[in-house]
Design a protein around this motif. Sequence first.
Motif, PDB file in Angstrom:
ATOM      1  N   LEU A  50       0.960  -1.208  -0.017  1.00  0.00           N
ATOM      2  CA  LEU A  50       0.194  -0.093  -0.065  1.00  0.00           C
ATOM      3  C   LEU A  50       0.881   1.361   0.031  1.00  0.00           C
ATOM      4  N   GLU A  51       1.911   1.349   0.651  1.00  0.00           N
ATOM      5  CA  GLU A  51       2.863   2.532   0.894  1.00  0.00           C
ATOM      6  C   GLU A  51       3.275   2.876  -0.519  1.00  0.00           C
ATOM      7  N   ILE A  52       3.918   1.703  -1.047  1.00  0.00           N
ATOM      8  CA  ILE A  52       4.645   2.240  -2.516  1.00  0.00           C
ATOM      9  C   ILE A  52       3.632   2.246  -3.516  1.00  0.00           C
ATOM     10  N   GLY A  53       2.107   1.887  -3.469  1.00  0.00           N
ATOM     11  CA  GLY A  53       1.336   1.880  -4.498  1.00  0.00           C
ATOM     12  C   GLY A  53       0.704   3.142  -4.541  1.00  0.00           C
ATOM     13  N   ARG A  54       0.650   4.081  -3.264  1.00  0.00           N
ATOM     14  CA  ARG A  54      -0.091   5.117  -2.995  1.00  0.00           C
ATOM     15  C   ARG A  54       0.788   6.511  -3.512  1.00  0.00           C
ATOM     16  N   ILE A  55       1.861   6.113  -3.709  1.00  0.00           N
ATOM     17  CA  ILE A  55       3.011   7.371  -3.771  1.00  0.00           C
ATOM     18  C   ILE A  55       2.458   8.438  -4.717  1.00  0.00           C
ATOM     19  N   ARG A  56       2.104   7.907  -5.977  1.00  0.00           N
ATOM     20  CA  ARG A  56       1.303   8.658  -6.897  1.00  0.00           C
ATOM     21  C   ARG A  56       0.344   9.624  -6.459  1.00  0.00           C
ATOM     22  N   GLU A  57      -0.410   9.340  -5.449  1.00  0.00           N
ATOM     23  CA  GLU A  57      -1.291  10.086  -4.895  1.00  0.00           C
ATOM     24  C   GLU A  57      -1.095  11.240  -4.037  1.00  0.00           C
ATOM     25  N   LEU A  58       0.051  10.995  -3.377  1.00  0.00           N
ATOM     26  CA  LEU A  58       0.720  11.798  -2.355  1.00  0.00           C
ATOM     27  C   LEU A  58       1.536  12.833  -2.793  1.00  0.00           C
ATOM     28  N   VAL A  59       1.977  12.902  -4.185  1.00  0.00           N
ATOM     29  CA  VAL A  59       3.101  13.834  -4.619  1.00  0.00           C
ATOM     30  C   VAL A  59       2.348  14.486  -5.906  1.00  0.00           C
ATOM     31  N   SER A  60       2.908  15.838  -5.987  1.00  0.00           N
ATOM     32  CA  SER A  60       2.354  16.674  -7.263  1.00  0.00           C
ATOM     33  C   SER A  60       3.157  16.527  -8.615  1.00  0.00           C
ATOM     34  N   GLU A  61       4.378  15.870  -8.427  1.00  0.00           N
ATOM     35  CA  GLU A  61       5.055  15.531  -9.601  1.00  0.00           C
ATOM     36  C   GLU A  61       5.992  14.399  -9.382  1.00  0.00           C
ATOM     37  N   PRO A  62       6.721  14.104 -10.215  1.00  0.00           N
ATOM     38  CA  PRO A  62       7.345  12.727 -10.235  1.00  0.00           C
ATOM     39  C   PRO A  62       8.511  12.778  -9.406  1.00  0.00           C
ATOM     40  N   LEU A  63       9.344  13.893  -9.254  1.00  0.00           N
ATOM     41  CA  LEU A  63      10.489  13.914  -8.464  1.00  0.00           C
ATOM     42  C   LEU A  63      10.431  13.575  -7.101  1.00  0.00           C
ATOM     43  N   PRO A  64       9.479  14.175  -6.163  1.00  0.00           N
ATOM     44  CA  PRO A  64       9.294  13.889  -5.076  1.00  0.00           C
ATOM     45  C   PRO A  64       8.888  12.186  -4.776  1.00  0.00           C
ATOM     46  N   GLY A  65       8.219  11.909  -5.911  1.00  0.00           N
ATOM     47  CA  GLY A  65       7.698  10.462  -5.959  1.00  0.00           C
ATOM     48  C   GLY A  65       8.871   9.357  -5.948  1.00  0.00           C
ATOM     49  N   GLU A  66      10.003   9.742  -6.847  1.00  0.00           N
ATOM     50  CA  GLU A  66      11.211   9.080  -7.074  1.00  0.00           C
ATOM     51  C   GLU A  66      11.916   9.112  -5.702  1.00  0.00           C
ATOM     52  N   VAL A  67      12.095  10.135  -5.096  1.00  0.00           N
ATOM     53  CA  VAL A  67      12.767  10.126  -3.815  1.00  0.00           C
ATOM     54  C   VAL A  67      12.080   9.156  -2.686  1.00  0.00           C
ATOM     55  N   ARG A  68      10.729   9.029  -2.708  1.00  0.00           N
ATOM     56  CA  ARG A  68       9.943   8.400  -1.898  1.00  0.00           C
ATOM     57  C   ARG A  68      10.312   7.068  -2.045  1.00  0.00           C
ATOM     58  N   LEU A  69      10.447   6.399  -3.384  1.00  0.00           N
ATOM     59  CA  LEU A  69      10.677   5.297  -3.629  1.00  0.00           C
ATOM     60  C   LEU A  69      12.117   4.717  -3.602  1.00  0.00           C
ATOM     61  N   GLN A  70      13.203   5.693  -3.794  1.00  0.00           N
ATOM     62  CA  GLN A  70      14.405   5.458  -3.419  1.00  0.00           C
ATOM     63  C   GLN A  70      14.838   5.381  -2.002  1.00  0.00           C
ATOM     64  N   TRP A  71      13.918   6.072  -1.028  1.00  0.00           N
ATOM     65  CA  TRP A  71      14.032   5.664   0.357  1.00  0.00           C
ATOM     66  C   TRP A  71      13.776   4.154   0.597  1.00  0.00           C
ATOM     67  N   TRP A  72      12.631   3.729   0.190  1.00  0.00           N
ATOM     68  CA  TRP A  72      12.495   2.142   0.266  1.00  0.00           C
ATOM     69  C   TRP A  72      13.501   1.213  -0.298  1.00  0.00           C
ATOM     70  N   ARG A  73      13.645   1.649  -1.591  1.00  0.00           N
ATOM     71  CA  ARG A  73      14.807   0.960  -2.128  1.00  0.00           C
ATOM     72  C   ARG A  73      16.153   0.638  -1.288  1.00  0.00           C
ATOM     73  N   ASP A  74      16.688   2.082  -0.721  1.00  0.00           N
ATOM     74  CA  ASP A  74      17.642   1.966   0.193  1.00  0.00           C
ATOM     75  C   ASP A  74      17.631   1.253   1.426  1.00  0.00           C
ATOM     76  N   LEU A  75      16.223   1.507   1.995  1.00  0.00           N
ATOM     77  CA  LEU A  75      16.002   0.480   3.238  1.00  0.00           C
ATOM     78  C   LEU A  75      16.147  -0.891   2.889  1.00  0.00           C
ATOM     79  N   LEU A  76      15.701  -1.377   1.740  1.00  0.00           N
ATOM     80  CA  LEU A  76      15.938  -2.879   1.503  1.00  0.00           C
ATOM     81  C   LEU A  76      17.141  -3.238   1.060  1.00  0.00           C
ATOM     82  N   GLU A  77      18.062  -2.374   0.619  1.00  0.00           N
ATOM     83  CA  GLU A  77      19.266  -2.664   0.298  1.00  0.00           C
ATOM     84  C   GLU A  77      20.447  -2.402   1.295  1.00  0.00           C
TER      85      GLU A  77
END
Length: 283
Positions: free
Chosen positions: A42-69
Motif C-alpha cells: 500500500l505504501e509504495i502503491g499510493r505514492i502517486r497520490e501523495l506527490v504533485s510531480e514525479p521527482l518527490p515520488g522518485e525520492v520516496r521510492l528511493q527511500w524504500w529501495r535504500d532501506l531494502l538494500e
Amino acid sequence: MSSDFTHAADLVYASDRDRFLASLFAREEPRAGLMALYAFNLEIGRIRELVSEPLPGEVRLQWWRDLLEGTEHGEVQANPVANALLQTAATYKLPRFALTAMVDARVFDLYNDPMPSLNDLEGYCGETASALIQLACLVLNNGDEPDTAEIAGHAGVAYGLCGLMRALPWHAARGQMFLPKDLLERHGVDTAPVFKGETTPQLAAALTELREHTRHHLKRVREGASDLPTRLKPAFLPVALVEPFLKRMEKPGHDPLQTPIELSRLHRQWTLWRASRKPGAGI
C-alpha cells in the motif's frame, strides 16, 4: 503483536479490505507478517497520490529501495511499516530483490508514459501483484520456498489486470493510461476522448479483449492450483473476486469511464468465504 504490526494491520484494514479479510483465513502465527507485507504494498502503491510531480515520488521510492538494500536511514525507527517489513523479511527469509523489484515497478506509476505492450503490462503486474502473492506464500510457508511461482504469476496478472480496468476512470482523469499501446492500436483506440471521459466502441472492444486475456490467466490458475496446500490459500483468495468484477463490467449499459465497478462488502466477504471452502485456490 507489536505496535508496528498493529499499525500495519490498521492500514491494511482501512485501505485493502479484501487482503485483510483473506488473511483472516490464515493461521494466526503468520498473519502479522502478511499485514506487514500488504502495508508495504500500500505504501509504495499510493505514492502517486501523495506527490504533485514525479521527482518527490522518485525520492520516496528511493527511500524504500535504500532501506531494502541495507542503507541506514535514521528515520526508519519512526516508520512502523518499514520496521514491520524488515522484521518480516528477516523472519521469513523474504528475498530482498523481489521487494526491490516491487519498488522499481512503481516508478511507472509516477509518469504518464504509455504502457508499451500487453507483455509489458503483464510484466508490471508480475512484479507487483504476482510478487506480492508469492511473497505471501513464503510467509504462509514459514519461509520455505513453495512451488507456487507459476500459479502466483498467473493469479497476480489476473488480479492486476482486473484492478487496472477498475481503476480506468481515475487513471484516465489524470491523463494516465495503463492499457497497453499495442492493444489500443489493434482496436484503433484514440486516447484523446478517453482522457475526456468518453467511452468509444473502439475502447469497449479493447477492454473486451483484455477481459478475455484476464480469464485466460484465471483458467491457468484453476488448472495449476488443484493441489494447492490449504495453508497457502489465503494468499490467493482475493483473486476469487476477479470473475465477479469482470461480470459487472459486462453488464449491459456499463460505461467503463463513468461507472466505477464495486461489489458490496457483504458480497466480497461471502465470495472470499466461499472460495476458502473450495479445493485448490478457490477461484
